[in-house]
Write an enzyme that holds these catalytic residues in place. Sequence first.
Site, PDB file in Angstrom:
ATOM      1  N   ASP A   1      38.078 -24.622  -6.956  1.00 47.06           N
ATOM      2  CA  ASP A   1      36.783 -23.850  -6.069  1.00 47.06           C
ATOM      3  C   ASP A   1      37.595 -23.894  -4.586  1.00 47.06           C
ATOM      4  OD1 ASP A   1      35.423 -26.879  -5.107  1.00 47.06           O
ATOM      5  OD2 ASP A   1      36.849 -27.604  -6.412  1.00 47.06           O
TER       6      ASP A   1
ATOM      7  N   VAL B   1       3.453  -1.288  19.424  1.00 43.93           N
ATOM      8  CA  VAL B   1       2.696  -0.851  20.840  1.00 43.93           C
ATOM      9  C   VAL B   1       3.308  -0.976  21.805  1.00 43.93           C
ATOM     10  CG1 VAL B   1       0.772  -1.920  22.526  1.00 43.93           C
ATOM     11  CG2 VAL B   1       0.632  -1.407  20.076  1.00 43.93           C
TER      12      VAL B   1
ATOM     13  N   GLY C   1       1.737   5.767   9.438  1.00 40.08           N
ATOM     14  CA  GLY C   1       2.777   4.742  10.226  1.00 40.08           C
ATOM     15  C   GLY C   1       4.004   5.054  10.733  1.00 40.08           C
TER      16      GLY C   1
ATOM     17  N   ASP D   1      42.362 -28.048 -10.797  1.00 40.81           N
ATOM     18  CA  ASP D   1      41.685 -28.467  -9.867  1.00 40.81           C
ATOM     19  C   ASP D   1      40.859 -29.611 -10.325  1.00 40.81           C
ATOM     20  OD1 ASP D   1      40.463 -29.610  -7.483  1.00 40.81           O
ATOM     21  OD2 ASP D   1      39.011 -28.621  -6.820  1.00 40.81           O
TER      22      ASP D   1
ATOM     23  N   ARG E   1       0.502  -1.727   0.393  1.00 40.35           N
ATOM     24  CA  ARG E   1       0.063  -0.094   0.102  1.00 40.35           C
ATOM     25  C   ARG E   1       0.684   1.502  -0.152  1.00 40.35           C
ATOM     26  NH1 ARG E   1      -5.303  -0.520   2.046  1.00 40.35           N
ATOM     27  NH2 ARG E   1      -5.197   1.542   2.166  1.00 40.35           N
TER      28      ARG E   1
END
Length: 750
Positions: A675, A375, A28, A496, A9
């Site tokens: 890696d 709250v 808010g 590797d 919203r």
Amino acid sequence: MKLYIISNRLPVKVTSADGTFSFVRSEGGLTTGLNSLQISYEKHWIGWPGLCVDKEEEKLEITSELDKMNFHPVFLTEVQIRDYYEGYSNSTIWPLCHYFYAYTLYKKSFWQAYKEVNQLFCDEICRVIRPGDVVWVQDYQLMLLPAMLRKVYPDLSIGYFHHIPFPSYELFRILPERAEILKGLLGADFIAFHTHDYMRHFISAVERVLHLEFKLDEVQLGNRVARIDALPMGINYDSYHKASCNPQVKQAIDHTRKLFGNHKLILSVDRLDYSKGILHRLHGFSSFLEHHPEYHGKVTLAMIIVPSRDHVGSYAELKTRIDEEIGSVNGRYSTMDWTPVCYFYHSFTWEELVAMYCVADIALVTPLRDGMNLVAKEYVAAKSDTPGVLILSEMAGASVEMTGAIQINPNDTEQIENAICHALEMPVQEQVHRLKRMQAVISVQTVDKWAFDFIHELRNTYLKNEQLRHKRLTAATIASLKLRYDQAVRRLVLLDYDGTLVAFKARPEDAKPTPELIALLQRLADDPANHVVINSGRDHYTLEKWLGNLPVSFAAEHGAFYKEHGVWHNNMKKMDWENGLLSILRLFVSKTPGARLEVKETALVWHYRESDAWLGALRAQQLVNALISICSRQKLQIMQGNKVVEIKSPDYNKGSEVKRLMVDMHYDFILAIGDDTTDDDMFQALPRNAVAIKVGSISEIASYNLPSQQDVLPFLSALARREQRHRKGEMIKRRIETTVDFLKGLLKKL
């Protein structure tokens, strides 16, 4: 540059009356915090305007008016609101995240609408976004949006904040679309939650569902990372703490005191929702009145319940049950001059609500599950010159910070009853001490700081990803490397094996070379300019069995064995493993389903690739801790690799093998690909002009990165393309001709 805040919203409510639209801003906590955010960005907001309109001219009128406020509407149909918002968002995701599994509804139309609306938001953002802009996505209604945006704008700075709880993996796994949602969220650079518990649950879900591995708070996703953190949202502390000086609030305080007289006032403020524990609270208060008749006529519970989704069946039923319970309590205990429960089924103005905070002796905040619950913070902040006690559910996110509250399990009505007694009997001095302790926290952790910290962390993560992107092997970079490769006369190619030349397998013995790999290695080795070395932690028997027919060199078991010119050499003696060391490793194999022990001549390897991700990581750390003392005594090295813990001699590693190869040998092109963390030893031993490429996770040491093992063979094939060899030959020929011409000219002068 602009900051686009994306929420379900807009912070404005658009209403229509007699063909005229009115626009009322809502203030808010989120809106307040973001409006006061002091950054160099121009702030914009994208979201639904709050009403459904069908006519294009009405949409244009609303869009034009909202544009003046830097708001951009996403228009939704009534069907989309029903299926996306009331459906998937609030009938599927909301109950699941709040641990109300029985309330969760699954419908295909819900999920389709959720995807459709997330795409509409993505389209609107893409319409207005520009390079350098930042996107901050808010909450559970838009969890697919980050990945949708990332697909269109790979380098966009994207943040996401989850305002409700994130459930444990055991509950989240129930969701059929769990993988899509997690992938959607991981489109963001930075993802934040209110508490570390929610953060931990999210990481667990990602590791178990998507099989990705976090390193502390980061997960590697191709050539970028996504970072996760906990940032508890705060309030505008000063506005509540100084509210009692406001003339309108003062007037409201006087009115409230007259309304409740000398009664001790217990305040409860909630939106109508089953997650708020309203019925449990009423049962606890009823039990208090039953067992403590001495407080009859002296204590009043004021319940403010803000209407929410009361047209939805489960919410309407909850409202009926609340009405009945309040009626039962009041019918049983009320007198001519005392009503135990004062019930307000409507929202209060800010001034009226703050007045209630100031007057209330106790705030009873007992949700069964809550993301944060502001709250609790608002009540504590409003207590500038009056004492008070906060009773707080340990299931609320705020409980992490509000340690001065009386914390209770909201499912236990006896605890609620006892907490009310404790609060009523608490000395004023202790009340003030507890309040000041909590105020010291929430006065610093304000909504302004929350918003600033989020943007700061998002910026840091984005900058890190920018640096990582520079290591990406782009087409231009590969072309440049190809040119260097072609021009080189003597090359060293270090590769590797597991995780680089072949993908990892659950069982290491299944990672056999493919025909494609063998053909590629043969092609590389056929070039007389190349010295190809497989530099691996694998045992030399396996490497010989799989690749021994190829004309390449090997370094096995991290350099303990090496093969040159078809002959294997042993750098060290066979290890005599102590029984105590073996018994520890075997113990951890038995304690970890899926784990296995590999005994090599020069190393012991504890594999846990087939184990549960969480258990494997836990056992690996426990194993390392158990091995430290015994390996220290025997002068052995403990190495943690990709799903392995390896014990070996410290005398040899992949770096020592590189140094051996470079003794008395000059290479004008060196390429190393690996890696694992063990490959960092190889990268560190290379000269500065070498090309070091890390596969998968990005290394600080390696100069480039390939996102996955699947990219390795195509990259090597591009380097070894035969048509380029002709150009290389022509270049060498031209060099020789130039040198000959130079020498001829020099001879003439002499």
